[in-house]
Scaffold this motif. Structure first.
Motif, short mmCIF file in Angstrom:
data_model
loop_
_atom_site.label_atom_id
_atom_site.label_comp_id
_atom_site.label_asym_id
_atom_site.label_seq_id
_atom_site.Cartn_x
_atom_site.Cartn_y
_atom_site.Cartn_z
N GLY A 15 0.84 -1.20 0.00
CA GLY A 15 0.00 0.00 0.00
C GLY A 15 0.87 1.25 0.00
O GLY A 15 2.04 1.21 0.37
N GLY A 16 0.32 2.36 -0.44
CA GLY A 16 1.00 3.64 -0.33
C GLY A 16 2.17 3.84 -1.27
O GLY A 16 3.07 4.63 -0.99
N THR A 21 -2.76 7.55 -7.08
CA THR A 21 -2.35 8.87 -7.56
C THR A 21 -1.90 8.78 -9.03
O THR A 21 -2.21 9.64 -9.85
CB THR A 21 -1.19 9.39 -6.68
OG1 THR A 21 -1.61 9.31 -5.32
CG2 THR A 21 -0.83 10.82 -7.02
N SER A 226 5.94 15.51 -3.29
CA SER A 226 5.51 16.89 -3.09
C SER A 226 4.19 16.90 -2.36
O SER A 226 3.30 16.09 -2.66
CB SER A 226 5.34 17.59 -4.45
OG SER A 226 4.42 18.65 -4.33
P1 ADP Z 1 -1.51 3.50 -3.24
O1 ADP Z 1 -2.69 3.63 -4.12
O2 ADP Z 1 -0.39 2.73 -3.82
O3 ADP Z 1 -1.88 3.02 -1.87
P2 ADP Z 1 -1.59 6.40 -3.16
O4 ADP Z 1 -1.57 6.88 -4.55
O5 ADP Z 1 -2.90 6.39 -2.45
O6 ADP Z 1 -0.89 4.98 -3.05
O7 ADP Z 1 -0.54 7.29 -2.35
C1 ADP Z 1 -0.30 7.07 -0.98
C2 ADP Z 1 -0.25 8.41 -0.25
O8 ADP Z 1 0.85 9.17 -0.73
C3 ADP Z 1 -1.50 9.26 -0.50
O9 ADP Z 1 -1.79 9.95 0.68
C4 ADP Z 1 -1.07 10.20 -1.59
O10 ADP Z 1 -1.78 11.42 -1.55
C5 ADP Z 1 0.39 10.40 -1.29
N1 ADP Z 1 1.20 10.66 -2.51
C6 ADP Z 1 1.10 10.07 -3.71
N2 ADP Z 1 2.00 10.54 -4.59
C7 ADP Z 1 2.72 11.47 -3.91
C8 ADP Z 1 3.82 12.33 -4.25
N3 ADP Z 1 4.37 12.32 -5.48
N4 ADP Z 1 4.29 13.15 -3.30
C9 ADP Z 1 3.75 13.17 -2.06
N5 ADP Z 1 2.73 12.40 -1.67
C10 ADP Z 1 2.21 11.55 -2.57
#
Ligand code: ADP
Ligand code: MG
Length: 275
Positions: A15-16, A21, A226
């Protein structure tokens, strides 16, 4: 006949790592290039649905799980059924927590790996790209995404050594390729939340490129960390609206170009093969 959509599963069982995103911003990036794009929220947590601006997924009449149920019950899916339209020009099949039941419910059904593929069949001629936002596990839902996909795009968070997890994911992809979906390729590894100011981040980036770079494409540009990127998930807007001039928008534009370029190269290759 219109060519079929390229289906890309955005996958990592951790995850994360930036799957959701990336799904949203690559999707909108592709739409800005004039492509027709369908996003599919294949995660019961429904983060994509929520971050695209539908904060209460449980109140939606039709979600991915409704459509998968229809396939299981041999009922037809109407063209466009359950598809939501986002103001930035992409379409979405939303998810809700109901999808969690699918993970268990699929155990005893025929062709259980291909239910999602069947859901998407009718949409394939209406879109250029279909992006699947996978759930963070290697369970039945993710297998369904890999079975439906032409390629897997793997976001890897630059701060953590992904060694074991990435190996396991690559093995799963190979297994799906051998047993279910011989067309499945790897679109590439995408380094996310990169931070050029820390040596540790740079080391991981280098290591991934050294270990995997000769076998698997690692996208030239990663996505920088960011706070502006993190803010978008609460807004229902992509980074292109939220912070169009920022470095994350630039990075997703560059990724979009790489993805379009490789899809065009493949299409040309396929056409040459037909001649
Ligand atoms: P996943 O779907 O793999 O679990 P997410 O896309 O939800 O990951 O991203 C995890 C967290 O990191 C979210 O809170 C998201 O807003 C944040 N996040 C994603 N990309 C970036 C980035 N480039 N810089 C900072 N925070 C980010
Ligand atoms: Mg997610």
């Amino acid at each position: 006949m219109a060519p079929k959509a390229t289906v890309i599963a955005i996958v990592n069982q951790k995850g994360g790592t930036g799957k959701t995103t990336t799904c949203e911003n690559l999707g909108v990036g592709l739409a800005m290039e004039g492509k027709k794009v369908l996003l599919v929220d294949a995660d019961p947590q429904a983060s994509l649905t929520i971050s695209m601006g539908w904060p209460r997924p449980d109140e939606l009449d039709t979600t991915l799980s409704t459509l998968m149920d229809k396939v299981l019950e041999d009922k037809p899916i109407q063209l466009g059924e359950g598809i939501l339209h986002h103001t930035e020009g992409v379409d979405l099949i939303p998810s809700s927590i109901e999808l969690a039941g699918m993970e268990v419910g699929l155990v005893n059904v025929m062709s259980r790996e291909k239910v999602l593929k069947q859901v998407l069949e009718s949409s394939k001629r209406s879109y250029d790209f279909i992006l699947l936002d996978c759930t963070p596990s290697l369970g039945m839902l993710t297998i369904n995404s890999l079975a439906a996909a032409d390629s897997a795009l793997i976001p890897v968070q630059a701060q953590y050594l992904p060694a074991k997890g990435l190996e396991q994911l690559l093995q799963t992809i190979s297994k799906v390729r051998r047993q279910i979906n011989p067309r499945l390729r790897i679109e590439g590894i995408l380094m996310t939340m990169t931070d050029s100011r820390t040596n540790f981040g740079k080391e991981i980036d280098n290591l991934i490129r050294q270990v995997y770079g000769s076998k698997i494409k690692v996208f030239v540009h990663g996505i920088p960390r960011s706070v502006r990127a993190a803010e978008t998930s609460a807004e229902g807007k992509s980074i292109f609206v939220h912070d169009p001039k920022g470095k994350v928008a630039d990075a997703y534009r560059a990724l979009t170009k790489e993805v379009v370029h490789s899809a065009e190269k493949r299409r040309k290759y396929q056409l040459d093969q037909l001649r």
